[in-house]
Design an enzyme around this catalytic site. Structure first.
Site, PDB file in Angstrom:
ATOM      1  N   GLY A  11       0.855  -1.185   0.000  1.00  0.00           N
ATOM      2  CA  GLY A  11       0.000   0.000   0.000  1.00  0.00           C
ATOM      3  C   GLY A  11       0.889   1.232   0.000  1.00  0.00           C
ATOM      4  O   GLY A  11       2.037   1.174  -0.459  1.00  0.00           O
ATOM      5  N   CYS A  12       0.386   2.335   0.528  1.00  0.00           N
ATOM      6  CA  CYS A  12       1.138   3.598   0.539  1.00  0.00           C
ATOM      7  C   CYS A  12       2.560   3.375   1.060  1.00  0.00           C
ATOM      8  O   CYS A  12       2.747   2.865   2.163  1.00  0.00           O
ATOM      9  CB  CYS A  12       0.418   4.614   1.429  1.00  0.00           C
ATOM     10  SG  CYS A  12       1.372   6.121   1.658  1.00  0.00           S
ATOM     11  N   PHE A  13       3.553   3.749   0.253  1.00  0.00           N
ATOM     12  CA  PHE A  13       4.938   3.407   0.624  1.00  0.00           C
ATOM     13  C   PHE A  13       5.489   4.229   1.784  1.00  0.00           C
ATOM     14  O   PHE A  13       6.503   3.859   2.365  1.00  0.00           O
ATOM     15  CB  PHE A  13       5.870   3.360  -0.589  1.00  0.00           C
ATOM     16  CG  PHE A  13       5.984   4.590  -1.458  1.00  0.00           C
ATOM     17  CD1 PHE A  13       5.619   5.848  -1.019  1.00  0.00           C
ATOM     18  CD2 PHE A  13       6.513   4.447  -2.752  1.00  0.00           C
ATOM     19  CE1 PHE A  13       5.757   6.966  -1.843  1.00  0.00           C
ATOM     20  CE2 PHE A  13       6.647   5.558  -3.582  1.00  0.00           C
ATOM     21  CZ  PHE A  13       6.268   6.819  -3.121  1.00  0.00           C
TER      22      PHE A  13
END
Ligand code: SME
Length: 309
Positions: A11-13
């Site tokens: 997901g969002c890094f």
């Protein structure tokens, strides 16, 4: 020292990197874009969700301190592996989850952790398992984003981040201490003080029918627990962690203290894969322990067991 690299789309890094960089044995992390189809993509291009890239964290780690299987187990703590193209608030193919390798020799360890997770979930996972085809680092502003912006958006839960810090402290605390009792004593103290539990300690396998009380922190406790008895004896018999939301509802629960309301027990395995001891943590509140506790404490006990058995 031979470091290796593995690539996780979680997901969002920003949040993925924030968690993974804290883990013991992780030397460095870098965020970027993996397995897409356009050359040198920018964050803005990937954000359009038309480039095929996944937001990905490159993890450089020391396999002697963090075996790949354990690292993949830690990755599973911070994702919903059943969710396709959606993690936390974020949706799109760029937020898909995946494990991407450079070295084909890594596949066996990845498969082991992946299949364990699939058995636990009881359904096929939505997590990609592929060789790394390409990786482009993201712009500098995205590197260590949540260090630069401590109030920035993060889909990783706070408890997982606290445990990640704790694992790092634990790994250095028990490193090269060959004494089982000493390691258990300091592990109990570290967990107890950091997480503010009610009772934190070990029961060790004394013979084929009994666990004996080991080092602990908290109120006085029972000396001996039979195989299959109570939560501890059940975890020993099943050779698996047991999470109890309400001890009153657990048949055969052994009440060492009437103040104990919920409990988690995690086995420690010796080199031959047999249960050698269990970690028992009690809370004076109901439903204190969830899947994040279970997963992170299992990793903690792998670190401890690797030192003493
Ligand atoms: N409740 C545990 C016994 C140990 S004490 O809680 C410290 C059990 O049922 O195994």
């Amino acid at each position: 020292m031979d470091y290796k690299k593995i690539y996780f789309a979680a997901g969002c890094f920003w949040g993925g990197e924030h968690f993974l960089r804290k883990l013991p044995g992780v030397k460095a992390t870098r965020v970027g874009f993996a397995n897409g189809s356009t050359p040198s993509p920018s964050y803005r291009e990937v954000y359009t969700d038309t480039t095929g890239y996944a937001e990905t964290v490159e993890v450089t780690y020391d396999p002697a301190k963090m075996p790949l299987k354990r690292l993949v187990e830690a990755f599973f703590v911070i994702i919903d592996p059943l969710s396709l193209n959606r993690q936390g608030e974020d949706e799109g193919t760029r937020y898909r989850t995946g494990i991407y390798w450079e070295d084909g020799a890594d596949v066996a360890a990845i498969d082991e952790a992946y299949e364990r997770e699939e058995r636990w979930q009881g359904r096929p996972l939505a997590v990609e398992r592929e060789p790394l085809r390409n990786f482009y680092p993201a712009e500098e502003e995205h590197q260590d984003y949540l260090i630069k912006h401590s109030d920035g958006y993060c889909h990783v839960d706070l408890k997982a981040l606290r445990y990640a810090d704790l694992l790092k402290e634990l790994a250095s605390l028990v490193e090269d201490v060959p004494d089982e009792v000493a390691v258990m004593a300091n592990t109990a103290a570290l967990l107890h003080e950091t997480m503010k539990f009610f009772w934190t300690g070990f029961y060790r396998v004394a013979d084929e029918s009994h666990l004996a009380l080991g080092p602990f922190q908290g109120p006085v406790a029972c000396y001996s627990i039979g195989f299959g008895k109570g939560v501890c004896g059940t975890a020993w018999k099943r050779a698996a962690s047991v999470v109890v939301e309400d001890v009153e509802q657990f048949p055969g629960h052994i009440a060492c203290s009437s103040a104990s309301r919920s409990e988690i027990v995690v086995p420690l395995f010796d080199g031959g894969g047999k249960v050698a001891a269990v970690l028992d943590i009690d809370s004076d509140r109901l439903a204190t322990f969830d899947d994040t506790d279970r997963r992170m404490l299992e990793i903690a006990m792998q670190i401890v067991a690797a030192e003493i058995y």
